[in-house]
Scaffold this active site. Structure first.
Site, mmCIF file in Angstrom:
data_model
loop_
_atom_site.group_PDB
_atom_site.id
_atom_site.type_symbol
_atom_site.label_atom_id
_atom_site.label_comp_id
_atom_site.label_asym_id
_atom_site.label_seq_id
_atom_site.Cartn_x
_atom_site.Cartn_y
_atom_site.Cartn_z
ATOM 1 N N GLY A 76 45.817 36.519 34.605
ATOM 2 C CA GLY A 76 45.725 36.915 33.206
ATOM 3 C C GLY A 76 47.078 37.283 32.625
ATOM 4 O O GLY A 76 47.399 36.936 31.480
ATOM 5 N N GLU B 124 39.200 38.231 30.084
ATOM 6 C CA GLU B 124 38.211 39.016 30.845
ATOM 7 C C GLU B 124 38.662 38.942 32.289
ATOM 8 O O GLU B 124 38.572 37.894 32.923
ATOM 9 C CB GLU B 124 36.804 38.445 30.643
ATOM 10 C CG GLU B 124 35.711 39.398 31.100
ATOM 11 C CD GLU B 124 35.268 39.147 32.528
ATOM 12 O OE1 GLU B 124 35.759 39.886 33.416
ATOM 13 O OE2 GLU B 124 34.465 38.240 32.763
ATOM 14 N N CYS C 30 33.090 40.369 38.903
ATOM 15 C CA CYS C 30 34.148 41.282 38.474
ATOM 16 C C CYS C 30 33.626 42.690 38.230
ATOM 17 O O CYS C 30 34.397 43.644 38.223
ATOM 18 C CB CYS C 30 34.835 40.741 37.223
ATOM 19 S SG CYS C 30 33.695 40.236 35.932
#
Length: 498
Positions: A247, A265, A299
């Site tokens: 990310g 996310e 997650c």
């Protein structure tokens, strides 16, 4: 994500159709280079498909098609887009068993879970976002004098979407449904480990009647396809689900090029707090399901469990019993409730963390070993005697592993739960509404579940605090992720001067 109960067990149908090409501008085509890559069944390590491998040239073609399609798709009637998406949801629902079988083959998860969770919630996402398509309202703020101000929301443009391997179809639905409902066009890259349901979804999108170029699907690798999408100067927004480390890279690539909009996310190390007054049978079931659901490749998995010292031993005993009762095996075998890890790399990673935990001094209560010689299976694992500076307690493992620790005081345990770079989800098991309301506020997480876990609904926003992400998926909040506000100022031409 998981329904209160799964539907009755049934055999997974045999997969008879696999689309192996790229979807660009309404056509399924080979990669420009002619390259393909193998997709492996994680349950038996056998090759199930050779899929076209997208690279820079394919990304350029897909973005060009998406840009061309955007100029007309953005102007389409919102009710037409609503009806189009409802048609897509119906097609997906009609083919739900086929999609679940394909997801189970591709990812390894149990067929019943793929059918009743992944596919079912994907259908709900498309229907929910179809309902948003004609409900994106502007505003008319008050202006002084003879002026009129209008604020309208309009689609962002070409959206790059990079999908993870843990919920391949569902995460595609999370991102694709709001993007298309708002009038954007999409270049979507599924994970190289699990591309098959995304490409099959592309066939359904075309069947539903979406114009050519509105959705383009590019199976490929992060370094040669995902990074090209993130860096592309004609992509207006990038949405990514995956690890926090990647990310960071996606955000950097977006910033270094055209400052494209970004929503992320990312990872989590979610804490579950079991209070002294909790229903321990229920709490153990909540923890078991949420640690081992999807083989821990979630997650939001409750990989840190804090239990009040007065009920710790009983809770651990119940959790161990539940873990040892899990039926581990291939996803297409009836009755299995935990499948393999997705790949050899992930299998080695999880076993490495378990070994590291043992070396650091933690105690394996149960599990901790691989299962069999074929397939990427690992026993459901519980650690006790865990210190919070251990890697197994601080880092996201993404496997069927949890750490169970004692606490004495709620204020103290909330501080411990919040002592993480992540802030995706947290949970509390308690009989007290006062405790639930008070401490859910103090937990630094985008989602807090009370006496449940992974209970998703398309009308509720989902996203993380801290390094667990930027922006939200689902809920009305998702409109902001795929539209931009535009202020329009009008001066009256009928002003009468004294």
């Amino acid at each position: 994500m998981l329904r209160a109960t799964l539907a009755r067990l049934e055999m997974a149908p045999k997969v008879t159709h696999i689309q192996e090409k790229l979807l660009i501008n309404g056509k399924f085509v080979p990669a420009v280079s002619g390259k393909t890559f193998e997709v492996v069944n994680p349950a038996d390590e056998k090759v199930i498909a050779n899929v076209a491998e997208a690279e820079k040239a394919d990304v350029d073609l897909a973005v060009k098609a998406a840009r061309h399609a955007f100029e007309s798709f953005r102007m389409t009637d919102c009710q037409w887009r609503r009806n189009l998406m409802l048609r897509l949801a119906d097609i997906l629902e009609k083919n739900s068993k086929e999609m679940a079988a394909l997801e189970s083959l591709d990812n390894g998860k149990p067929y019943e879970v793929a059918l009743n969770v992944d596919v079912a919630l994907s259908v709900e996402c498309f229907r929910y976002c179809a309902g948003l398509a004609d409900k994106v309202n502007g505003t008319v703020p008050p202006r002084s004098g003879n002026f009129l101000g209008i604020v309208k929301r309009q689609p962002i443009g070409v959206c790059g979407q990079i999908i993870p391997w843990n919920f391949p179809l569902l995460m595609a639905a999370f991102k694709l449904s709001p993007a298309l409902a708002m009038g954007n066009t999409v270049v979507l890259k599924p994970a190289e480990q699990t591309p098959l349901t995304a490409v099959r979804l592309g066939e359904m999108v075309m069947e539903a009647g979406y114009p050519d170029g509105v959705l383009n699907i590019l199976p490929g690798f992060g370094a040669t396809a995902g990074s090209e999408i993130a860096r592309h100067m004609d992509v207006d927004k990038i949405a990514f689900t995956g690890s926090t480390a990647v990310g960071h890279q996606v955000m950097q690539m977006a910033a270094e090029t055209n400052l494209k909009k970004v929503s992320l996310e990312l990872g989590g190390k979610s804490a579950l707090i079991v209070c002294e007054d909790a229903d321990l049978e229920e709490a153990a079931e909540v923890a078991t399901t949420r640690v081992y659901f999807n083989t821990g490749q979630v997650c939001t998995a409750s990989s840190r469990i804090y239990v009040h010292e007065s009920v710790y031993d009983e809770f651990v005993s119940r959790l161990r019993k539940n873990a040892e009762a899990r039926k581990v095996g291939p996803g297409n075998d009836t009755g299995n409730n935990m499948g393999p890890l997705v790949s050899k790399k992930q299998h080695e990673r999880v076993l490495g963390y378990i070994e590291d935990g043992v070396k650091a001094g933690a105690t394996v209560v149960t599990g901790g070993k691989k299962i069999g010689d074929k397939g990427y299976f690992v026993q459901p694992t519980i650690f006790s005697d865990v210190k919070e500076d251990m890697r197994i307690c601080k880092e996201e493992i993404f496997g069927p592993v949890t750490c169970v620790m004692k606490y004495k005081d709620m204020d103290e345990v909330v501080k411990r739960a919040n002592d993480s770079i992540y802030g995706l989800a947290a949970g509390i098991c308690t009989r007290s509404m006062d405790t639930a309301l008070r401490y859910s506020t103090y937990l630094n997480a985008g989602t807090v579940w009370v006496n449940t876990w992974n209970n998703f609904c398309p009308s509720m926003p989902f996203g993380g605090f801290k390094q667990s992400g930027i922006g939200r998926e689902l809920g009305k909040e998702v409109v902001d992720m795929y539209t931009e506000p535009k202020a329009i100022h009008f001066a009256s031409r009928s002003i009468v001067k004294p």
